[in-house]
Scaffold this motif. Structure first.
Motif, PDB file in Angstrom:
ATOM      1  N   PRO A  30      38.404  59.031 -12.074  1.00 39.33           N
ATOM      2  CA  PRO A  30      37.883  58.098 -11.080  1.00 39.33           C
ATOM      3  C   PRO A  30      38.615  58.311  -9.760  1.00 39.33           C
ATOM      4  O   PRO A  30      39.818  58.560  -9.756  1.00 39.33           O
ATOM      5  CB  PRO A  30      38.240  56.729 -11.665  1.00 39.33           C
ATOM      6  CG  PRO A  30      39.445  56.969 -12.517  1.00 39.33           C
ATOM      7  CD  PRO A  30      39.356  58.394 -13.007  1.00 39.33           C
ATOM      8  N   LEU A  31      37.909  58.226  -8.672  1.00 40.02           N
ATOM      9  CA  LEU A  31      38.599  58.448  -7.398  1.00 40.02           C
ATOM     10  C   LEU A  31      37.976  57.643  -6.276  1.00 40.02           C
ATOM     11  O   LEU A  31      36.775  57.382  -6.254  1.00 40.02           O
ATOM     12  CB  LEU A  31      38.550  59.934  -7.032  1.00 40.02           C
ATOM     13  CG  LEU A  31      37.151  60.515  -6.823  1.00 40.02           C
ATOM     14  CD1 LEU A  31      36.966  60.939  -5.379  1.00 40.02           C
ATOM     15  CD2 LEU A  31      36.936  61.677  -7.763  1.00 40.02           C
ATOM     16  N   GLU A  34      40.192  60.215  -2.035  1.00 40.47           N
ATOM     17  CA  GLU A  34      41.293  61.106  -2.434  1.00 40.47           C
ATOM     18  C   GLU A  34      40.982  62.550  -2.035  1.00 40.47           C
ATOM     19  O   GLU A  34      41.318  63.483  -2.755  1.00 40.47           O
ATOM     20  CB  GLU A  34      41.535  61.035  -3.951  1.00 40.47           C
ATOM     21  CG  GLU A  34      41.675  59.653  -4.561  1.00 40.47           C
ATOM     22  CD  GLU A  34      43.073  59.053  -4.416  1.00 40.47           C
ATOM     23  OE1 GLU A  34      43.925  59.678  -3.731  1.00 40.47           O
ATOM     24  OE2 GLU A  34      43.296  57.958  -4.969  1.00 40.47           O
ATOM     25  N   ALA A  97      34.066  52.885 -12.465  1.00 40.02           N
ATOM     26  CA  ALA A  97      34.052  54.337 -12.326  1.00 40.02           C
ATOM     27  C   ALA A  97      34.308  55.002 -13.679  1.00 40.02           C
ATOM     28  O   ALA A  97      33.626  55.964 -14.054  1.00 40.02           O
ATOM     29  CB  ALA A  97      35.099  54.771 -11.297  1.00 40.02           C
ATOM     30  N   ASP A 114      44.179  59.845 -13.168  1.00 37.80           N
ATOM     31  CA  ASP A 114      43.974  59.481 -11.772  1.00 37.80           C
ATOM     32  C   ASP A 114      43.766  60.739 -10.943  1.00 37.80           C
ATOM     33  O   ASP A 114      44.177  61.825 -11.328  1.00 37.80           O
ATOM     34  CB  ASP A 114      45.187  58.710 -11.245  1.00 37.80           C
ATOM     35  CG  ASP A 114      45.300  57.326 -11.867  1.00 37.80           C
ATOM     36  OD1 ASP A 114      44.362  56.934 -12.588  1.00 37.80           O
ATOM     37  OD2 ASP A 114      46.314  56.657 -11.629  1.00 37.80           O
ATOM     38  N   ALA A 115      43.171  60.550  -9.774  1.00 35.15           N
ATOM     39  CA  ALA A 115      42.847  61.705  -8.948  1.00 35.15           C
ATOM     40  C   ALA A 115      43.945  62.026  -7.943  1.00 35.15           C
ATOM     41  O   ALA A 115      43.878  63.019  -7.240  1.00 35.15           O
ATOM     42  CB  ALA A 115      41.543  61.439  -8.202  1.00 35.15           C
ATOM     43  N   ASP A 116      44.967  61.178  -7.874  1.00 31.42           N
ATOM     44  CA  ASP A 116      45.913  61.293  -6.769  1.00 31.42           C
ATOM     45  C   ASP A 116      47.070  62.244  -7.040  1.00 31.42           C
ATOM     46  O   ASP A 116      48.059  62.225  -6.317  1.00 31.42           O
ATOM     47  CB  ASP A 116      46.445  59.906  -6.388  1.00 31.42           C
ATOM     48  CG  ASP A 116      47.068  59.200  -7.578  1.00 31.42           C
ATOM     49  OD1 ASP A 116      47.087  59.783  -8.675  1.00 31.42           O
ATOM     50  OD2 ASP A 116      47.537  58.065  -7.409  1.00 31.42           O
ATOM     51  N   ARG A 223      47.198  56.724   0.066  1.00 31.93           N
ATOM     52  CA  ARG A 223      48.011  55.607  -0.375  1.00 31.93           C
ATOM     53  C   ARG A 223      47.377  54.870  -1.540  1.00 31.93           C
ATOM     54  O   ARG A 223      46.221  55.092  -1.864  1.00 31.93           O
ATOM     55  CB  ARG A 223      48.249  54.652   0.794  1.00 31.93           C
ATOM     56  CG  ARG A 223      46.980  54.275   1.550  1.00 31.93           C
ATOM     57  CD  ARG A 223      47.339  53.634   2.871  1.00 31.93           C
ATOM     58  NE  ARG A 223      47.895  52.325   2.595  1.00 31.93           N
ATOM     59  CZ  ARG A 223      47.180  51.216   2.550  1.00 31.93           C
ATOM     60  NH1 ARG A 223      45.881  51.270   2.762  1.00 31.93           N
ATOM     61  NH2 ARG A 223      47.747  50.063   2.299  1.00 31.93           N
ATOM     62  N   THR A 224      48.167  53.991  -2.148  1.00 39.07           N
ATOM     63  CA  THR A 224      47.671  53.287  -3.328  1.00 39.07           C
ATOM     64  C   THR A 224      46.467  52.416  -2.981  1.00 39.07           C
ATOM     65  O   THR A 224      46.379  51.878  -1.879  1.00 39.07           O
ATOM     66  CB  THR A 224      48.770  52.439  -3.991  1.00 39.07           C
ATOM     67  OG1 THR A 224      48.195  51.729  -5.092  1.00 39.07           O
ATOM     68  CG2 THR A 224      49.386  51.451  -3.023  1.00 39.07           C
ATOM     69  N   LYS A 225      45.567  52.287  -3.942  1.00 41.87           N
ATOM     70  CA  LYS A 225      44.346  51.534  -3.694  1.00 41.87           C
ATOM     71  C   LYS A 225      44.436  50.113  -4.213  1.00 41.87           C
ATOM     72  O   LYS A 225      43.497  49.351  -4.127  1.00 41.87           O
ATOM     73  CB  LYS A 225      43.152  52.238  -4.352  1.00 41.87           C
ATOM     74  CG  LYS A 225      43.010  53.713  -3.990  1.00 41.87           C
ATOM     75  CD  LYS A 225      42.799  53.903  -2.506  1.00 41.87           C
ATOM     76  CE  LYS A 225      42.576  55.350  -2.101  1.00 41.87           C
ATOM     77  NZ  LYS A 225      43.674  56.258  -2.387  1.00 41.87           N
ATOM     78  N   ARG A 230      46.659  42.927  -7.706  1.00 45.58           N
ATOM     79  CA  ARG A 230      46.361  43.529  -8.991  1.00 45.58           C
ATOM     80  C   ARG A 230      46.944  42.721 -10.145  1.00 45.58           C
ATOM     81  O   ARG A 230      46.369  42.655 -11.218  1.00 45.58           O
ATOM     82  CB  ARG A 230      46.877  44.963  -9.055  1.00 45.58           C
ATOM     83  CG  ARG A 230      48.378  45.036  -9.162  1.00 45.58           C
ATOM     84  CD  ARG A 230      48.829  46.386  -9.660  1.00 45.58           C
ATOM     85  NE  ARG A 230      48.902  47.366  -8.597  1.00 45.58           N
ATOM     86  CZ  ARG A 230      48.871  48.662  -8.809  1.00 45.58           C
ATOM     87  NH1 ARG A 230      48.709  49.126 -10.010  1.00 45.58           N
ATOM     88  NH2 ARG A 230      48.986  49.490  -7.819  1.00 45.58           N
TER      89      ARG A 230
HETATM   90  N1  UDP Z   1      40.479  54.211  -7.831  1.00 44.23           N
HETATM   91  C1  UDP Z   1      39.104  54.093  -7.956  1.00 44.23           C
HETATM   92  N2  UDP Z   1      38.498  52.978  -7.465  1.00 44.23           N
HETATM   93  C2  UDP Z   1      39.192  51.974  -6.854  1.00 44.23           C
HETATM   94  C3  UDP Z   1      40.583  52.086  -6.757  1.00 44.23           C
HETATM   95  C4  UDP Z   1      41.204  53.227  -7.259  1.00 44.23           C
HETATM   96  O1  UDP Z   1      38.446  54.972  -8.508  1.00 44.23           O
HETATM   97  O2  UDP Z   1      38.578  50.996  -6.433  1.00 44.23           O
HETATM   98  C5  UDP Z   1      41.155  55.422  -8.342  1.00 44.23           C
HETATM   99  C6  UDP Z   1      42.090  56.077  -7.364  1.00 44.23           C
HETATM  100  O3  UDP Z   1      41.400  56.929  -6.479  1.00 44.23           O
HETATM  101  C7  UDP Z   1      43.019  56.822  -8.274  1.00 44.23           C
HETATM  102  C8  UDP Z   1      43.118  55.892  -9.469  1.00 44.23           C
HETATM  103  O4  UDP Z   1      41.989  55.043  -9.415  1.00 44.23           O
HETATM  104  O5  UDP Z   1      42.466  58.048  -8.702  1.00 44.23           O
HETATM  105  C9  UDP Z   1      44.408  55.088  -9.453  1.00 44.23           C
HETATM  106  O6  UDP Z   1      44.564  54.464  -8.185  1.00 44.23           O
HETATM  107  P1  UDP Z   1      45.951  54.413  -7.392  1.00 44.23           P
HETATM  108  O7  UDP Z   1      46.610  55.737  -7.433  1.00 44.23           O
HETATM  109  O8  UDP Z   1      45.674  53.841  -6.058  1.00 44.23           O
HETATM  110  O9  UDP Z   1      46.747  53.377  -8.287  1.00 44.23           O
HETATM  111  P2  UDP Z   1      48.321  53.345  -8.531  1.00 44.23           P
HETATM  112  O10 UDP Z   1      48.760  54.738  -8.884  1.00 44.23           O
HETATM  113  O11 UDP Z   1      48.908  52.867  -7.264  1.00 44.23           O
HETATM  114  O12 UDP Z   1      48.477  52.402  -9.689  1.00 44.23           O
END
Ligand code: UDP
Ligand code: MG
Length: 330
Positions: A30-31, A34, A97, A114-116, A223-225, A230
């Motif tokens: 899911p992304l 990114e 997603a 995750d995609a990041d 950056r984080t989403k 949360r």
């Molecule tokens: N993501 C998504 N939809 C959203 C928020 C996040 O698909 O509404 C994806 C985001 O692109 C990433 C993954 O979920 O690939 C995790 O998000 P993030 O890295 O922001 O979270 P964290 O690592 O901060 O927990």
């Protein structure tokens, strides 16, 4: 004979090109915005899976990105048909997603990540191996988390409470990196922000859930989403899953128990005060406790009524399958 021999492999290759042959791994990613990470992630996935000698499909689910993410996916798809992309119409959230991706997986095993680039594709073989015959789901555990402390501390608390409430003893519910046997993802339904509870949903359906420590990397681009909200949402979702999975078919067990409890406390308090009043030892007008007892009684009656209403609604619903079958010999 000779002709047939030639034709068959030809057909097979074409089928494989069109993506007809089911791959070993389906990687669901899911992304949301990114674009900088995607190409790098794809390359890492190719390296790892070819090291394993296994076929794969990478299902990227673009959750309504507003940057160039989908453009990058189109290019990747053009160059390699193992890359699939689904584009949601707007930002529906990570759970949606994942659900969209789960619907189209064809592999025997499904990986989510995750995609990041925080999740390391190099962990994939280890996760699949850890599953062996013993588990249906292996959840990653980011033991050394590469995130700011504002995230790691609330996250510990969240994981502790969730493990307690759900009865699943894993350390890291919210790790994006997980491996599943394909049946799991076809069965659990993920919506709202329930992605954090996939291990719980799977566990309650009778799947065997394990855990493995995985490498976690700092976020490289973007950056984080997710903000601080949360955690609040996470807890509301915990209520949702407790309600909808444990008690959906027996609401009176939840409400009735607390209702009767509250009712009895109320009766005890007010009964005691009534006796005192009857004996002329007290006047009820200056006893706030009387009101408290009254409150308990009313809440109790209400809870029992909620439970009964729940049961009546429940009776009207077509009963979907509430069990999950592991094997059949028919
Ligand atoms: N993501 C998504 N939809 C959203 C928020 C996040 O698909 O509404 C994806 C985001 O692109 C990433 C993954 O979920 O690939 C995790 O998000 P993030 O890295 O922001 O979270 P964290 O690592 O901060 O927990
Ligand atoms: Mg991240």
């Amino acid at each position: 004979m000779a002709k047939r021999k030639e034709r068959t492999p030809g057909k097979r290759t074409r089928a494989a090109e069109q993506g007809k042959a089911a791959p070993f791994l389906s990687i669901v990613i899911p992304l949301y915005n990114e674009e900088e990470s995607l190409r790098e992630l794809y390359e890492q996935i190719v390296t790892v899976t070819s090291g394993m000698g296994k076929s794969f499909e990478a299902i990227f689910v673009d959750d309504g990105s507003t940057d160039g993410s989908f453009g990058v996916l189109q290019e990747l798809h053009k160059g390699d048909r193992r890359v699939k992309a689904i584009r949601l119409r707007r930002n529906f959230g990570k759970s949606a997603a994942l659900a969209a991706g789960f619907q189209v997986t064809r592999g025997s095993y499904v990986i989510t990540m995750d995609a990041d680039l925080q999740d390391d594709p190099a962990e994939i073989p280890g996760l699949v191996e850890a599953m062996g015959d013993r588990y249906d789901l292996i959840s990653g555990w980011k033991r050394k988390r590469q995130d700011p402390i504002t995230k790691t501390i609330p996250s510990r608390f969240f994981n502790f409470v969730t493990a307690r409430m759900t009865g699943i003893h894993i350390h890291d519910f919210n790790c994006g990196l997980k491996a599943y046997r394909s049946g799991v993802v076809k069965e659990v339904s993920v919506y709202g922000e329930l992605h954090r509870y996939i291990p719980a949903l799977a566990h309650w359906a009778g799947y065997r859930v394990g855990e493995k420590v995985v490498n976690h990397r700092p976020r490289k681009y973007g950056r984080t989403k997710f903000g601080i909200s949360r955690f609040f949402r996470g807890f509301l979702d915990l209520l949702t899953i407790l309600f909808t999975t444990r008690y959906i078919r027996r609401p009176l067990h939840l409400f009735g128990l607390w209702g009767i409890f509250s009712f009895l406390i109320g009766i005890a308090i007010d009964g005691y005060l009534s006796v005192e009043w009857f004996l002329g030892r007290t006047s009820l007008s200056n006893r706030p406790l009387f009101l408290l007892g009254f409150l308990f009684i009313i809440i109790g009656i209400q809870f029992v009524s909620f439970g009964l209403l729940g049961e009546m609604i429940n009776r009207q619903q077509p009963h979907e399958r509430t069990y999950s079958v592991r094997e059949t010999l028919l």
